[in-house]
Design an enzyme around this catalytic site. Structure first.
Site, short mmCIF file in Angstrom:
data_model
loop_
_atom_site.label_atom_id
_atom_site.label_comp_id
_atom_site.label_asym_id
_atom_site.label_seq_id
_atom_site.Cartn_x
_atom_site.Cartn_y
_atom_site.Cartn_z
N ILE A 25 0.86 -1.20 0.00
CA ILE A 25 0.00 0.00 0.00
C ILE A 25 0.89 1.24 0.00
O ILE A 25 1.75 1.38 0.88
CB ILE A 25 -0.89 0.03 1.28
CG1 ILE A 25 -1.92 -1.09 1.22
CG2 ILE A 25 -1.60 1.38 1.47
CD1 ILE A 25 -2.92 -1.00 0.08
N HIS A 26 0.72 2.10 -0.99
CA HIS A 26 1.50 3.34 -0.95
C HIS A 26 0.85 4.52 -1.69
O HIS A 26 1.35 5.63 -1.61
CB HIS A 26 2.89 3.11 -1.55
CG HIS A 26 2.88 3.09 -3.05
ND1 HIS A 26 2.46 2.00 -3.77
CD2 HIS A 26 3.20 4.02 -3.97
CE1 HIS A 26 2.54 2.25 -5.06
NE2 HIS A 26 2.98 3.48 -5.22
#
Ligand code: UD1
Ligand code: UDP
Length: 360
Positions: free
Chosen positions: A203-204
């Site tokens: 997740i980014h």
């Protein structure tokens, strides 16, 4: 012929490694790498230069992090100076980061022709910084290297000239094939992970990390899934910063196997052996498919629409915890029925095709 390549973020190192390797075979071509310094931690930058044998940058601009305007502006100023000194025949940029935009803007103002690798991808969501970066870059570039039919079609719709559009395939497929041959399962042994016994997550994206509700939904869903599965999360520094700011959200990752960002070879090994991948990364979505691992993409849309159409990727906007958990469960129990066409992402020869056109 002199080519200046501008890169700065993790996925760009992986993509540039493929093309640089091909450029090296051309005796008439000299490539100079410019590293903007957008990513700078060892595990976000140097590790890729070492593992993928990318030539050392001729110029390291050391720009670092900052708000969009400041980061892009500083890059623009520094890249302009490099281009004025080096006077290249072409500038090569990749993808859709602020480093891409700065490289393209600096070059076009100096009337240096630009080649854009990964041209034509669209999410049709202009709130994403990446969408702005890619649209601008595509409209100032002379060589538009499209990875997919859909990307080439987007360029045509936007009126880019047919002669500029080259459907060459996806350099990430070339990269994945190469890494697949070289990656070992050592990382699994080190982490005591059994093949197909874990879910791999990343997740980014700003639209997830910078929205506390979406971030909380995602991590609560991962926490719920961790009761049945080992959930592995190599943590992007952007997400780490957000967790440091919110102890309530940080508590949700205590049940996950949180790792520092890993090198590309370890990442490919983790992907290959995962039971399922849940991600908001552009690159990781496709790598899931390359390894034929089911994927849930935690976003409102994707640029890689063909995988959704074929049933290999499921788009799940992270607006509810239950929605994410249900989508993961469903993906774990259904097998895509449509056979992917051959050469969906090219035949692993995108790097060679790009260089052939660029050096002509
Ligand atoms: C950037 C790209 C995104 C791409 C991603 C790949 C833009 C606008 N975004 O997002 O499209 O998918 O790279 O990973 O260009 N940080 C560190 N160490 C580093 C790098 C970053 O700690 O080596 C932290 C800093 O707190 C920084 C934050 O991460 O503020 C975000 O970094 P930045 O490069 O601005 O954007 P990414 O989220 O990495
Ligand atoms: N990647 C990696 N180590 C990690 C996480 C990702 O090597 O810990 C690789 C991944 O395999 C893919 C690329 O980095 O090739 C994707 O980068 P990222 O998700 O940061 O950016 P995006 O593709 O979304 O722009």
């Amino acid at each position: 012929m002199k080519i200046v390549t501008v890169i700065g973020a993790r996925p760009q190192f992986i993509k540039a490694a493929v093309v640089s390797r091909q450029l090296k075979k051309q005796s008439r071509v000299e490539e100079l790498l410019v590293h903007t310094g957008q990513h700078y931690d060892d595990n976000m930058s140097e590790v890729f230069f070492r593992e993928l044998e990318i030539p050392a940058p001729a110029f390291h601009l050391g720009i670092g992090s900052g708000p969009h305007g400041q980061q892009t502006g500083r890059m623009l100023e520094a890249i302009e100076k490099v281009l004025q000194g080096a006077r290249p025949d072409r500038v090569l940029v990749y993808g859709d980061t602020n480093s891409t935009l700065a490289g393209a803007l600096a070059a076009v103002k100096l009337h240096i022709p630009i080649a854009h690798v990964e041209a034509g991808l669209r999410s049709f969501n202009r709130r994403m910084p990446e969408e702005i970066n890619r649209i601008v870059t595509d409209h100032v570039s002379e060589w538009l290297f499209a990875p997919t039919e859909a990307a080439a079609a987007n360029l045509r719709t936007e009126g880019r000239p047919e002669t500029a559009i080259h459907l060459v395939g996806d350099v990430m497929y070339d990269a994945a094939l190469d890494a697949g041959r070289r990656a070992s399962n050592e990382v699994l042994e080190k982490l005591k992970l059994r093949p197909k016994s874990y879910l791999l997550t990343t997740i980014h994206r700003a639209e997830n990390t910078d929205d506390p509700v979406r971030l909380q939904n995602i991590l609560e869903a991962f926490h719920a899934l961790s009761k049945e599965w080992t959930v592995v999360l190599p943590l992007h520094p952007r997400t780490r910063v957000l967790l440091q700011q919110s102890p309530a959200i940080a508590r949700l990752v205590e049940s996950l196997r949180v790792l520092e960002p890993v090198g590309f070879l370890d990442m490919v090994a983790l992907e290959k052996n995962a039971r399922l991948i849940a991600t908001d990364s552009g690159g990781v979505q496709k790598e899931a498919f390359f390894q034929r691992v089911p994927c849930v993409t935690l976003r409102d849309e994707t640029e890689w629409v063909e995988l959704v159409e074929l049933g290999w990727n499921r788009i799940v906007p992270p607006t509810s915890v239950d929605g994410i958990v249900a989508a993961v469960r469903e993906s774990l129990t259904t097998t895509p029925t449509k056979t992917p066409p051959d050469n969906l992402y090219g035949g692993g020869k995108a790097g060679a095709a790009i260089v052939e056109k660029l050096a002509r």
